[in-house]
Design a protein around this motif. Sequence first.
Motif, mmCIF file in Angstrom:
data_model
loop_
_atom_site.group_PDB
_atom_site.id
_atom_site.type_symbol
_atom_site.label_atom_id
_atom_site.label_comp_id
_atom_site.label_asym_id
_atom_site.label_seq_id
_atom_site.Cartn_x
_atom_site.Cartn_y
_atom_site.Cartn_z
ATOM 1 N N VAL A 31 0.827 -1.202 0.000
ATOM 2 C CA VAL A 31 0.000 0.000 0.000
ATOM 3 C C VAL A 31 0.871 1.265 0.000
ATOM 4 O O VAL A 31 0.580 2.228 -0.704
ATOM 5 C CB VAL A 31 -0.945 0.027 1.219
ATOM 6 N N LEU A 32 1.945 1.252 0.773
ATOM 7 C CA LEU A 32 2.771 2.462 0.900
ATOM 8 C C LEU A 32 3.600 2.729 -0.356
ATOM 9 O O LEU A 32 3.523 3.832 -0.916
ATOM 10 C CB LEU A 32 3.641 2.371 2.154
ATOM 11 N N PRO A 33 4.394 1.773 -0.864
ATOM 12 C CA PRO A 33 5.162 2.071 -2.077
ATOM 13 C C PRO A 33 4.296 2.191 -3.319
ATOM 14 O O PRO A 33 4.659 2.898 -4.263
ATOM 15 C CB PRO A 33 6.119 0.880 -2.191
ATOM 16 N N GLY A 34 3.160 1.522 -3.349
ATOM 17 C CA GLY A 34 2.284 1.576 -4.507
ATOM 18 C C GLY A 34 1.306 2.729 -4.451
ATOM 19 O O GLY A 34 1.434 3.721 -5.166
ATOM 20 N N HIS A 35 0.348 2.638 -3.560
ATOM 21 C CA HIS A 35 -0.749 3.600 -3.555
ATOM 22 C C HIS A 35 -0.349 4.959 -2.977
ATOM 23 O O HIS A 35 -0.718 6.002 -3.542
ATOM 24 C CB HIS A 35 -1.941 3.010 -2.809
ATOM 25 N N LEU A 36 0.393 4.972 -1.878
ATOM 26 C CA LEU A 36 0.780 6.259 -1.291
ATOM 27 C C LEU A 36 1.799 6.975 -2.175
ATOM 28 O O LEU A 36 1.576 8.111 -2.600
ATOM 29 C CB LEU A 36 1.345 6.053 0.113
ATOM 30 N N VAL A 37 2.920 6.313 -2.477
ATOM 31 C CA VAL A 37 3.955 6.936 -3.292
ATOM 32 C C VAL A 37 3.459 7.175 -4.717
ATOM 33 O O VAL A 37 3.614 8.261 -5.273
ATOM 34 C CB VAL A 37 5.232 6.072 -3.301
ATOM 35 N N GLY A 38 2.835 6.162 -5.312
ATOM 36 C CA GLY A 38 2.368 6.288 -6.688
ATOM 37 C C GLY A 38 1.287 7.331 -6.846
ATOM 38 O O GLY A 38 1.274 8.102 -7.822
ATOM 39 N N GLY A 39 0.341 7.371 -5.903
ATOM 40 C CA GLY A 39 -0.740 8.346 -5.991
ATOM 41 C C GLY A 39 -0.250 9.771 -5.890
ATOM 42 O O GLY A 39 -0.665 10.653 -6.651
ATOM 43 N N ILE A 40 0.669 10.018 -4.944
ATOM 44 C CA ILE A 40 1.216 11.365 -4.772
ATOM 45 C C ILE A 40 2.071 11.755 -5.976
ATOM 46 O O ILE A 40 1.965 12.879 -6.494
ATOM 47 C CB ILE A 40 2.032 11.450 -3.475
ATOM 48 N N PHE A 41 2.911 10.829 -6.436
ATOM 49 C CA PHE A 41 3.747 11.122 -7.604
ATOM 50 C C PHE A 41 2.889 11.482 -8.819
ATOM 51 O O PHE A 41 3.139 12.469 -9.508
ATOM 52 C CB PHE A 41 4.636 9.914 -7.922
ATOM 53 N N GLY A 42 1.866 10.681 -9.076
ATOM 54 C CA GLY A 42 0.994 10.959 -10.212
ATOM 55 C C GLY A 42 0.310 12.306 -10.103
ATOM 56 O O GLY A 42 0.186 13.038 -11.092
ATOM 57 N N LEU A 43 -0.153 12.641 -8.902
ATOM 58 C CA LEU A 43 -0.816 13.932 -8.707
ATOM 59 C C LEU A 43 0.119 15.086 -9.040
ATOM 60 O O LEU A 43 -0.260 16.042 -9.730
ATOM 61 C CB LEU A 43 -1.307 14.051 -7.268
ATOM 62 N N LEU A 44 1.349 15.021 -8.551
ATOM 63 C CA LEU A 44 2.309 16.099 -8.791
ATOM 64 C C LEU A 44 2.690 16.187 -10.266
ATOM 65 O O LEU A 44 3.032 17.273 -10.765
ATOM 66 C CB LEU A 44 3.552 15.891 -7.940
ATOM 67 N N MET A 45 2.605 15.074 -10.979
ATOM 68 C CA MET A 45 2.966 15.072 -12.410
ATOM 69 C C MET A 45 1.958 15.822 -13.267
ATOM 70 O O MET A 45 2.222 16.116 -14.435
ATOM 71 C CB MET A 45 3.123 13.644 -12.906
ATOM 72 N N ILE A 46 0.787 16.150 -12.698
ATOM 73 C CA ILE A 46 -0.171 16.997 -13.420
ATOM 74 C C ILE A 46 0.511 18.279 -13.864
ATOM 75 O O ILE A 46 0.299 18.759 -14.986
ATOM 76 C CB ILE A 46 -1.392 17.312 -12.532
ATOM 77 N N ALA A 47 1.339 18.833 -12.992
ATOM 78 C CA ALA A 47 2.002 20.109 -13.289
ATOM 79 C C ALA A 47 3.120 19.968 -14.316
ATOM 80 O O ALA A 47 3.618 20.972 -14.817
ATOM 81 C CB ALA A 47 2.564 20.702 -11.993
ATOM 82 N N PHE A 48 3.507 18.746 -14.659
ATOM 83 C CA PHE A 48 4.588 18.532 -15.622
ATOM 84 C C PHE A 48 4.086 18.074 -16.987
ATOM 85 O O PHE A 48 4.627 18.474 -18.018
ATOM 86 C CB PHE A 48 5.577 17.496 -15.074
ATOM 87 N N PHE A 49 3.056 17.239 -17.027
ATOM 88 C CA PHE A 49 2.687 16.563 -18.272
ATOM 89 C C PHE A 49 1.364 17.031 -18.879
ATOM 90 O O PHE A 49 1.021 16.597 -19.989
ATOM 91 C CB PHE A 49 2.620 15.053 -18.036
ATOM 92 N N THR A 50 0.592 17.864 -18.200
ATOM 93 C CA THR A 50 -0.694 18.288 -18.733
ATOM 94 C C THR A 50 -0.528 19.010 -20.071
ATOM 95 O O THR A 50 0.388 19.805 -20.256
ATOM 96 C CB THR A 50 -1.406 19.216 -17.738
ATOM 97 N N GLN A 51 -1.435 18.713 -21.003
ATOM 98 C CA GLN A 51 -1.574 19.477 -22.239
ATOM 99 C C GLN A 51 -3.002 20.005 -22.275
ATOM 100 O O GLN A 51 -3.962 19.249 -22.127
ATOM 101 C CB GLN A 51 -1.263 18.610 -23.456
ATOM 102 N N THR A 52 -3.138 21.288 -22.465
ATOM 103 C CA THR A 52 -4.438 21.937 -22.272
ATOM 104 C C THR A 52 -5.523 21.387 -23.180
ATOM 105 O O THR A 52 -6.692 21.348 -22.794
ATOM 106 C CB THR A 52 -4.320 23.459 -22.483
#
Length: 432
Positions: free
Chosen positions: A335-356
């Motif tokens: 749960v911690l390396p997958g869902h906690l780390v993965g979920g937070i990482f993915g959320l922060l990547m919104i600011a890097f990979f979004t295309q309008t």
Amino acid sequence: MQPDIINDLWVLLASLLVFTMTISVGFLEIGELNHKLDRSLYKTLIITGFSLFFMGLIGFNIAFAPTIDGVIGNPFYSNLFLGLFSTNLSGGLTGVFWLTGKNFFDTGLSTGTYFLFETAFASVTLALVGVVVLRKIKMSAFILFSIIYFIFIYTIPAAWIWNPTGWLYTMGVRDFAGGLVVHGAAGFAALAILVRIWQEEKKKGLKESKIEHASLNSGWLTLAIILLWVGWFGFNPGSELAFTTETVMVVITTFLAAASAMVSTMGTKFLISKHDPGLIYGVNGVLMGLIVITPLAGYVSPGSAVVLGLISGPIFVYAEKLLSKPKWYSDPIGVLPGHLVGGIFGLLMIAFFTQTSFAIASGASTLPNGILFGGGILALHQLGLEALAVVVVGAFVFTASYISVYVISKFLKGMLQDSEYSDQETANTTTS
């Protein structure tokens, strides 16, 4: 405004797919630990039934009714159980649920459909939390926690981020299908439970937490990942809340990220160990890719999904290695390396990979291009917003979950299953 029949039918079907994910998490637990079926299946059945009852009772209103000062939905907006005996519920026999109307998401869903969709998300989120309880805590303790979770712990962050009148949403925070609301929050709640478990284990004299060792059952593990992958077809594409060309694009980004993460996870493990990584790392790779793409599946291109998937594999392998070192908790399902780390990482990547262009098609017209696509200062501002959401949601979910299990523990005079510790207690107390 009448419901859009196509959108309503699509989201209704997506809801059923997401509901299958709860029982699939139970299959995953069986597949990785190969222990008796009854407790895992009983637990997932309880989660499914309780989610419908308590979200219907009041939780759905707390999360998705018009909010009071952006903090909490009006608990009595549609009365208990979606109108109780009323024949005039808005979005019931006629009309649409308020936030899917023209003033907000404009997808034209009925109240019942939107309720089922969001309740399915609540159900699978608690299933993710529940894998850390394993055979450690009393079922009565988990049942009590489930009630609190569906009424209060899950619903408040959902009101902040997914409700268009929530305070984080109005600030500009976006989380497409639950990188934080589902996966990250599940990790924070699980961590709070692990803290309380360790406190009780220490009182028993244990020097380290009772470990649940992996014992793979290939059949159950394969069944679990197939059902979860298919369930994600409802989880991410269903979060469009409409059946459009962008819905198909979300299918593509979701599935490409999962496959790419499987490749990179198995490749990373092979480079480290020089051995065949096996089924377990294939399964965890798929899961990590699905988790990471979830918060931004509707905002990115297929190419970005592949890049995110390839990055996800090494992140999981090294996070698993790092987070398996502490001896005060046992987290065999990851749960911690997958869902906690993965979920937070993915959320922060919104600011890097979004295309309008993709974001607008998914209803997130205020999202700027990401840093990697020339978003500049606006993208940095978005990164700050997403990081703020991680901090406040993490603090709320962890605190609320810990207080809940602490009170439950006191009420039940301990929440650990004593029978599960009788054989190991003596051995652990002699370990220095």
